[in-house]
Scaffold this motif. Structure first.
Motif, PDB file in Angstrom:
ATOM      1  N   ARG A 180      -9.076 -20.470  19.455  1.00  0.00           N
ATOM      2  CA  ARG A 180      -7.764 -21.024  19.118  1.00  0.00           C
ATOM      3  C   ARG A 180      -7.617 -22.433  19.663  1.00  0.00           C
ATOM      4  NH1 ARG A 180      -3.994 -17.573  17.118  1.00  0.00           N
ATOM      5  NH2 ARG A 180      -4.503 -15.345  17.136  1.00  0.00           N
ATOM      6  N   ASP A 181      -6.827 -23.237  18.955  1.00  0.00           N
ATOM      7  CA  ASP A 181      -6.471 -24.572  19.427  1.00  0.00           C
ATOM      8  C   ASP A 181      -5.149 -24.458  20.178  1.00  0.00           C
ATOM      9  OD1 ASP A 181      -5.655 -27.205  19.763  1.00  0.00           O
ATOM     10  OD2 ASP A 181      -6.447 -27.864  17.825  1.00  0.00           O
ATOM     11  N   ARG A 182      -5.177 -24.627  21.482  1.00  0.00           N
ATOM     12  CA  ARG A 182      -3.963 -24.413  22.277  1.00  0.00           C
ATOM     13  C   ARG A 182      -2.890 -25.461  22.005  1.00  0.00           C
ATOM     14  NH1 ARG A 182      -3.959 -27.404  27.172  1.00  0.00           N
ATOM     15  NH2 ARG A 182      -5.860 -28.629  27.499  1.00  0.00           N
ATOM     16  N   HIS A 183      -3.254 -26.539  21.311  1.00  0.00           N
ATOM     17  CA  HIS A 183      -2.288 -27.584  20.988  1.00  0.00           C
ATOM     18  C   HIS A 183      -1.635 -27.375  19.622  1.00  0.00           C
ATOM     19  CE1 HIS A 183      -3.565 -29.797  24.507  1.00  0.00           C
ATOM     20  NE2 HIS A 183      -4.819 -29.755  24.081  1.00  0.00           N
ATOM     21  N   HIS A 184      -2.152 -26.397  18.830  1.00  0.00           N
ATOM     22  CA  HIS A 184      -1.634 -26.183  17.478  1.00  0.00           C
ATOM     23  C   HIS A 184      -1.778 -24.703  17.147  1.00  0.00           C
ATOM     24  CE1 HIS A 184      -0.820 -26.547  13.243  1.00  0.00           C
ATOM     25  NE2 HIS A 184      -0.757 -27.858  13.296  1.00  0.00           N
ATOM     26  N   PRO A 185      -0.674 -23.965  16.984  1.00  0.00           N
ATOM     27  CA  PRO A 185      -0.751 -22.516  16.799  1.00  0.00           C
ATOM     28  C   PRO A 185      -1.469 -22.072  15.528  1.00  0.00           C
ATOM     29  CG  PRO A 185       1.490 -23.316  16.403  1.00  0.00           C
ATOM     30  CD  PRO A 185       0.726 -24.449  17.003  1.00  0.00           C
ATOM     31  N   ARG A 188      -7.683 -23.528  14.427  1.00  0.00           N
ATOM     32  CA  ARG A 188      -8.790 -23.060  15.243  1.00  0.00           C
ATOM     33  C   ARG A 188      -9.671 -24.265  15.547  1.00  0.00           C
ATOM     34  NH1 ARG A 188      -5.646 -19.507  14.699  1.00  0.00           N
ATOM     35  NH2 ARG A 188      -6.040 -17.268  14.485  1.00  0.00           N
ATOM     36  N   SER A 191     -15.153 -24.102  20.144  1.00  0.00           N
ATOM     37  CA  SER A 191     -14.897 -23.958  21.569  1.00  0.00           C
ATOM     38  C   SER A 191     -15.992 -23.119  22.207  1.00  0.00           C
ATOM     39  CB  SER A 191     -13.530 -23.285  21.790  1.00  0.00           C
ATOM     40  OG  SER A 191     -13.356 -22.930  23.137  1.00  0.00           O
TER      41      SER A 191
END
Length: 292
Positions: A180-185, A188, A191
């Motif tokens: 997941r991209d923690r800056h954008h819900p 993806r 990582s």
């Protein structure tokens, strides 16, 4: 004896209730404008999912936001090729309330129209704005067999995508974990701590600033092709979420081209091809005309 094809209670199941209402509004038949049947027998079904139609929804009734395009009524989609006649069309004929709001509803309508009140269930999914074939089962045995095939990675899923730039080398494997991209819900990203993800690709045609790429999934992570191609520096045309330009297409240029699986009862190999939708066919024609 155990019944392999037990009939479901169409009045008790919410999906079948909505499907029954849709059929009643269409004279009891499956509309020709609804998702095309690519393969069907007593055990399984493959439907062609158009871009803009979700595979499944929240359980809300058709026309009440059960998973359609944000800001658009359920059952509506955008014809995204900009140089051609851009606009909207219905997935089904007439008002959006008389068209399936999800592909699951279309599958249920198909069975009810044939007099088979079966609880059809999808084996895999596609992103809302990705077109292509989706596999359904018609009974528990088929579901168990094909679910196991998905886990064992023996169901082949081949995609075509139009990407920005031309990948080099012209074929290869992208092996990069996705999380997941923690800056954008909604996003993806590649990582090191993400889930294992492997995509095979091959360039089928190239036009200088764009290419048609065939891709095969070895894993099935959320947005896997979109994330991997963007990570490789070649985002999909129309995929604004991952850096693609929407100048030529208003949705990601991604289409499921072929589905390969073994029949859950006979074990015979089955390959189902899905024709390109109009917007992607027009896009490829436009890119081909700009060659050189």
């Amino acid at each position: 004896m155990v019944r392999i094809f037990p009939a479901a209670d169409a009045a008790a199941d919410p999906l079948l209730r909505r499907a029954r209402a849709l059929l009643a509004g269409n004279g009891g038949s499956y509309a020709t404008a609804w998702p095309e049947v690519l393969y069907e027998d007593d055990w399984c079904l493959v439907l062609s999912k158009p871009a803009g139609l979700p595979v499944h929804g929240s359980g809300a009734p058709p026309g009440h936001g059960s998973g359609g395009i944000s800001g658009a009524p359920a059952g509506a989609r955008r014809e995204g090729f900009a140089p051609a006649a851009a606009g909207k069309r219905r997935v089904g004929a007439g008002d959006a309330a008389l068209a399936p709001a999800t592909l699951d509803e279309a599958a249920a309508c198909l069975c009810l129209a044939a007099g088979d009140p079966l609880l059809v269930r999808h084996v895999h999914r596609l992103d809302d704005d990705t077109s292509g074939p989706v596999l359904y089962t018609k009974n528990d045995l088929a579901q168990q067999v094909l679910d196991a095939a998905m886990r064992d990675k023996t169901i082949g899923r081949i995609y075509w995508a139009a990407v920005q730039g031309v990948p080099r080398p012209s074929s290869g494997v992208i092996n990069a974990d996705i999380g997941r991209d923690r800056h954008h819900p909604s996003r993806r990203r590649v990582s090191p701590g993400g889930d294992h993800a492997v995509t095979r690709y091959q360039v089928l045609d190239a036009w200088g600033k764009a290419a048609l790429v065939e891709l095969e999934l070895e894993t099935g992570r959320t947005h896997q092709i979109r994330v991997h191609m963007s990570h490789a520096g070649h985002p999909l045309i129309g995929d604004a979420l991952y850096g693609g330009s929407t100048q030529l297409l208003q949705r990601q240029a991604l289409h499921g081209r072929r589905l390969e699986f073994r029949h859950p009862w006979s074990g015979l190999a089955i390959a189902v091809d899905c024709p390109l939708p109009t917007d992607m066919a027009q896009l490829l024609q436009h890119l081909s005309g700009s060659r050189g």
